[in-house]
Scaffold this motif. Structure first.
Motif, PDB file in Angstrom:
ATOM      1  N   ASP A 194     -60.314  17.238   4.034  1.00 60.21           N
ATOM      2  CA  ASP A 194     -58.816  17.733   3.407  1.00 60.21           C
ATOM      3  C   ASP A 194     -59.177  19.074   2.830  1.00 60.21           C
ATOM      4  O   ASP A 194     -59.904  19.291   2.179  1.00 60.21           O
ATOM      5  N   GLN A 195     -58.352  19.915   3.448  1.00 64.20           N
ATOM      6  CA  GLN A 195     -58.323  21.516   2.991  1.00 64.20           C
ATOM      7  C   GLN A 195     -58.220  21.570   1.401  1.00 64.20           C
ATOM      8  O   GLN A 195     -58.455  22.595   0.650  1.00 64.20           O
ATOM      9  N   ASP A 196     -57.400  21.025   0.800  1.00 62.64           N
ATOM     10  CA  ASP A 196     -56.841  21.057  -0.663  1.00 62.64           C
ATOM     11  C   ASP A 196     -58.024  20.572  -1.317  1.00 62.64           C
ATOM     12  O   ASP A 196     -58.572  21.068  -2.393  1.00 62.64           O
ATOM     13  N   SER A 197     -58.866  19.727  -1.089  1.00 56.48           N
ATOM     14  CA  SER A 197     -60.033  19.089  -1.383  1.00 56.48           C
ATOM     15  C   SER A 197     -61.195  20.213  -1.473  1.00 56.48           C
ATOM     16  O   SER A 197     -61.682  20.437  -2.638  1.00 56.48           O
ATOM     17  N   ALA A 198     -61.300  20.904  -0.412  1.00 60.26           N
ATOM     18  CA  ALA A 198     -62.184  21.910  -0.355  1.00 60.26           C
ATOM     19  C   ALA A 198     -61.961  23.143  -1.134  1.00 60.26           C
ATOM     20  O   ALA A 198     -62.872  23.492  -1.935  1.00 60.26           O
ATOM     21  N   ALA A 199     -60.505  23.602  -1.260  1.00 60.62           N
ATOM     22  CA  ALA A 199     -60.346  24.651  -2.339  1.00 60.62           C
ATOM     23  C   ALA A 199     -60.663  24.244  -3.763  1.00 60.62           C
ATOM     24  O   ALA A 199     -61.101  25.135  -4.530  1.00 60.62           O
ATOM     25  N   SER A 200     -60.240  22.797  -4.190  1.00 54.22           N
ATOM     26  CA  SER A 200     -60.468  22.591  -5.428  1.00 54.22           C
ATOM     27  C   SER A 200     -61.876  22.297  -5.902  1.00 54.22           C
ATOM     28  O   SER A 200     -62.406  22.564  -6.848  1.00 54.22           O
ATOM     29  N   SER A 201     -62.922  21.733  -4.701  1.00 48.56           N
ATOM     30  CA  SER A 201     -64.419  21.923  -4.880  1.00 48.56           C
ATOM     31  C   SER A 201     -64.978  23.329  -5.199  1.00 48.56           C
ATOM     32  O   SER A 201     -65.560  23.540  -6.030  1.00 48.56           O
ATOM     33  N   ALA A 202     -64.555  24.087  -4.576  1.00 42.63           N
ATOM     34  CA  ALA A 202     -64.884  25.560  -4.626  1.00 42.63           C
ATOM     35  C   ALA A 202     -64.654  26.059  -5.929  1.00 42.63           C
ATOM     36  O   ALA A 202     -65.342  26.747  -6.630  1.00 42.63           O
ATOM     37  N   THR A 203     -63.519  25.650  -6.519  1.00 49.37           N
ATOM     38  CA  THR A 203     -62.876  25.976  -8.004  1.00 49.37           C
ATOM     39  C   THR A 203     -63.849  25.301  -8.867  1.00 49.37           C
ATOM     40  O   THR A 203     -64.271  25.931  -9.922  1.00 49.37           O
ATOM     41  N   LEU A 204     -64.133  24.241  -8.703  1.00 45.27           N
ATOM     42  CA  LEU A 204     -65.020  23.346  -9.538  1.00 45.27           C
ATOM     43  C   LEU A 204     -66.496  23.896  -9.585  1.00 45.27           C
ATOM     44  O   LEU A 204     -67.012  23.855 -10.736  1.00 45.27           O
ATOM     45  N   LEU A 205     -66.772  24.239  -8.344  1.00 43.09           N
ATOM     46  CA  LEU A 205     -68.173  24.899  -8.192  1.00 43.09           C
ATOM     47  C   LEU A 205     -68.374  26.098  -9.128  1.00 43.09           C
ATOM     48  O   LEU A 205     -69.285  26.372  -9.889  1.00 43.09           O
ATOM     49  N   ALA A 206     -67.170  27.023  -8.980  1.00 45.96           N
ATOM     50  CA  ALA A 206     -67.119  28.137  -9.661  1.00 45.96           C
ATOM     51  C   ALA A 206     -67.041  27.920 -11.338  1.00 45.96           C
ATOM     52  O   ALA A 206     -67.707  28.550 -12.085  1.00 45.96           O
ATOM     53  N   ASP A 207     -66.516  27.009 -11.586  1.00 50.15           N
ATOM     54  CA  ASP A 207     -66.346  26.525 -13.166  1.00 50.15           C
ATOM     55  C   ASP A 207     -67.593  26.071 -13.577  1.00 50.15           C
ATOM     56  O   ASP A 207     -67.909  26.345 -14.637  1.00 50.15           O
ATOM     57  N   LEU A 208     -68.253  25.526 -12.818  1.00 52.99           N
ATOM     58  CA  LEU A 208     -69.612  24.806 -13.286  1.00 52.99           C
ATOM     59  C   LEU A 208     -70.590  25.857 -13.333  1.00 52.99           C
ATOM     60  O   LEU A 208     -71.624  26.154 -14.271  1.00 52.99           O
ATOM     61  N   ASP A 209     -70.481  26.925 -12.364  1.00 53.14           N
ATOM     62  CA  ASP A 209     -71.554  27.895 -12.657  1.00 53.14           C
ATOM     63  C   ASP A 209     -71.074  28.772 -13.785  1.00 53.14           C
ATOM     64  O   ASP A 209     -72.166  29.410 -14.620  1.00 53.14           O
ATOM     65  N   GLN A 210     -70.033  29.071 -14.367  1.00 54.30           N
ATOM     66  CA  GLN A 210     -69.676  29.578 -15.545  1.00 54.30           C
ATOM     67  C   GLN A 210     -70.199  28.969 -16.905  1.00 54.30           C
ATOM     68  O   GLN A 210     -70.776  29.625 -17.887  1.00 54.30           O
ATOM     69  N   VAL A 211     -69.852  27.511 -16.756  1.00 51.54           N
ATOM     70  CA  VAL A 211     -70.442  26.841 -17.728  1.00 51.54           C
ATOM     71  C   VAL A 211     -71.964  27.014 -17.967  1.00 51.54           C
ATOM     72  O   VAL A 211     -72.740  27.255 -19.070  1.00 51.54           O
ATOM     73  N   ARG A 212     -72.726  26.934 -16.728  1.00 48.93           N
ATOM     74  CA  ARG A 212     -74.110  27.176 -16.627  1.00 48.93           C
ATOM     75  C   ARG A 212     -74.714  28.471 -17.430  1.00 48.93           C
ATOM     76  O   ARG A 212     -75.520  28.361 -18.037  1.00 48.93           O
ATOM     77  N   ALA A 213     -73.940  29.528 -16.943  1.00 43.36           N
ATOM     78  CA  ALA A 213     -74.321  30.623 -17.585  1.00 43.36           C
ATOM     79  C   ALA A 213     -74.143  30.779 -18.939  1.00 43.36           C
ATOM     80  O   ALA A 213     -75.012  31.487 -19.876  1.00 43.36           O
ATOM     81  N   LYS A 214     -73.091  30.102 -19.432  1.00 42.04           N
ATOM     82  CA  LYS A 214     -72.707  30.223 -20.881  1.00 42.04           C
ATOM     83  C   LYS A 214     -73.856  29.244 -21.599  1.00 42.04           C
ATOM     84  O   LYS A 214     -74.319  29.661 -22.672  1.00 42.04           O
ATOM     85  N   VAL A 215     -74.166  28.106 -21.068  1.00 46.37           N
ATOM     86  CA  VAL A 215     -75.446  27.246 -21.612  1.00 46.37           C
ATOM     87  C   VAL A 215     -76.711  28.038 -21.756  1.00 46.37           C
ATOM     88  O   VAL A 215     -77.356  27.935 -22.595  1.00 46.37           O
ATOM     89  N   ASP A 216     -76.999  28.724 -20.576  1.00 42.47           N
ATOM     90  CA  ASP A 216     -78.151  29.650 -20.462  1.00 42.47           C
ATOM     91  C   ASP A 216     -78.051  30.673 -21.362  1.00 42.47           C
ATOM     92  O   ASP A 216     -79.257  30.966 -22.321  1.00 42.47           O
ATOM     93  N   ARG A 217     -77.106  31.338 -21.712  1.00 43.10           N
ATOM     94  CA  ARG A 217     -77.073  32.238 -22.827  1.00 43.10           C
ATOM     95  C   ARG A 217     -77.170  31.711 -24.139  1.00 43.10           C
ATOM     96  O   ARG A 217     -77.745  32.227 -25.004  1.00 43.10           O
ATOM     97  N   PHE A 218     -76.498  30.479 -24.635  1.00 42.43           N
ATOM     98  CA  PHE A 218     -76.720  29.959 -25.457  1.00 42.43           C
ATOM     99  C   PHE A 218     -78.144  29.663 -26.000  1.00 42.43           C
ATOM    100  O   PHE A 218     -78.523  29.799 -27.161  1.00 42.43           O
ATOM    101  N   HIS A 219     -78.842  29.002 -24.925  1.00 40.95           N
ATOM    102  CA  HIS A 219     -80.162  28.641 -25.277  1.00 40.95           C
ATOM    103  C   HIS A 219     -81.305  29.690 -25.439  1.00 40.95           C
ATOM    104  O   HIS A 219     -82.024  29.553 -26.146  1.00 40.95           O
ATOM    105  N   ALA A 220     -80.633  31.048 -24.877  1.00 42.58           N
ATOM    106  CA  ALA A 220     -81.723  32.205 -24.889  1.00 42.58           C
ATOM    107  C   ALA A 220     -81.345  32.632 -26.485  1.00 42.58           C
ATOM    108  O   ALA A 220     -82.193  33.300 -26.850  1.00 42.58           O
ATOM    109  N   ARG A 221     -80.359  32.354 -27.035  1.00 38.60           N
ATOM    110  CA  ARG A 221     -79.985  33.074 -28.398  1.00 38.60           C
ATOM    111  C   ARG A 221     -80.367  31.876 -29.418  1.00 38.60           C
ATOM    112  O   ARG A 221     -80.300  32.286 -30.555  1.00 38.60           O
ATOM    113  N   ARG A 222     -80.700  30.705 -29.215  1.00 39.24           N
ATOM    114  CA  ARG A 222     -80.994  29.773 -30.021  1.00 39.24           C
ATOM    115  C   ARG A 222     -82.522  30.047 -30.643  1.00 39.24           C
ATOM    116  O   ARG A 222     -82.849  29.611 -31.694  1.00 39.24           O
ATOM    117  N   ASP A 223     -83.183  30.780 -30.028  1.00 41.68           N
ATOM    118  CA  ASP A 223     -84.635  31.275 -30.566  1.00 41.68           C
ATOM    119  C   ASP A 223     -84.278  32.159 -31.830  1.00 41.68           C
ATOM    120  O   ASP A 223     -83.984  33.034 -31.948  1.00 41.68           O
TER     121      ASP A 223
END
Length: 163
Positions: free
Chosen positions: A83-112
């Motif tokens: 389903d094409q709509d599903s593919a587009a939403s999956s790409a958006t979801l993956l991009a959102d997940l990457d952003q969240v991962r980057a924020k979590v990595d920054r958070f863990h880097a600053r916890r020290d």
């Protein structure tokens, strides 16, 4: 005294079925304790074998259910992938997940705390004050305020970094 002059006693007769049942019970041999323990052990072993067979059957059914559910999920995923709509939403979801991962990595880097000398100094000062004033911990209000201000500043910086 009166026993020789009493009326004669009639003979006691038992029911034929009662006599027959008692005779049948007397004819059944009672097993010896050793034989009884052997019989008990055999019955116990058969019960355990049946329980094991039932557990194996249950495991087989559970495995079959998991396999069927997994196949059903894979079929659904394949249908959604086409389903094409599903593919587009999956790409958006993956991009959102990457952003969240980057924020979590920054958070863990600053916890020290070693990278946050102001907070570490405020915390250490508060701990020393509490240890020196065990009977009057309210005397440490200035150190508490310094620590709170340091934490507040770091929270502001953290929130700004997440935006």
């Amino acid at each position: 005294m009166g026993s020789s002059h009493s009326t004669p006693v009639a003979p006691v007769e038992f029911d034929h079925h009662l006599v027959s049942a008692l005779a049948d019970n007397a004819a059944i041999p009672v097993p010896s304790p050793a034989r009884q323990s052997t019989i008990d052990a055999h019955i116990h072993a058969r019960i355990q074998a049946e329980l094991q067979r039932l557990r194996e059957d249950e495991a087989t059914v559970r495995d079959e259910m998991h396999a069927a559910l997994e196949k059903e999920n894979l079929d659904r995923e394949r249908a959604l992938a086409h389903d094409q709509d599903s593919a587009a939403s999956s790409a958006t979801l993956l991009a959102d997940l990457d952003q969240v991962r980057a924020k979590v990595d920054r958070f863990h880097a600053r916890r020290d705390l070693s990278q946050l000398p102001a907070l570490r100094e405020a915390r250490d000062g508060l701990v020393v004050c509490y240890k020196n004033n065990t009977s009057t911990p309210l005397d440490c209000w200035q150190q508490v305020e310094t620590f709170r201000a340091s934490v507040s500043e770091l929270e502001k910086q953290h929130i700004q970094s997440l935006q």
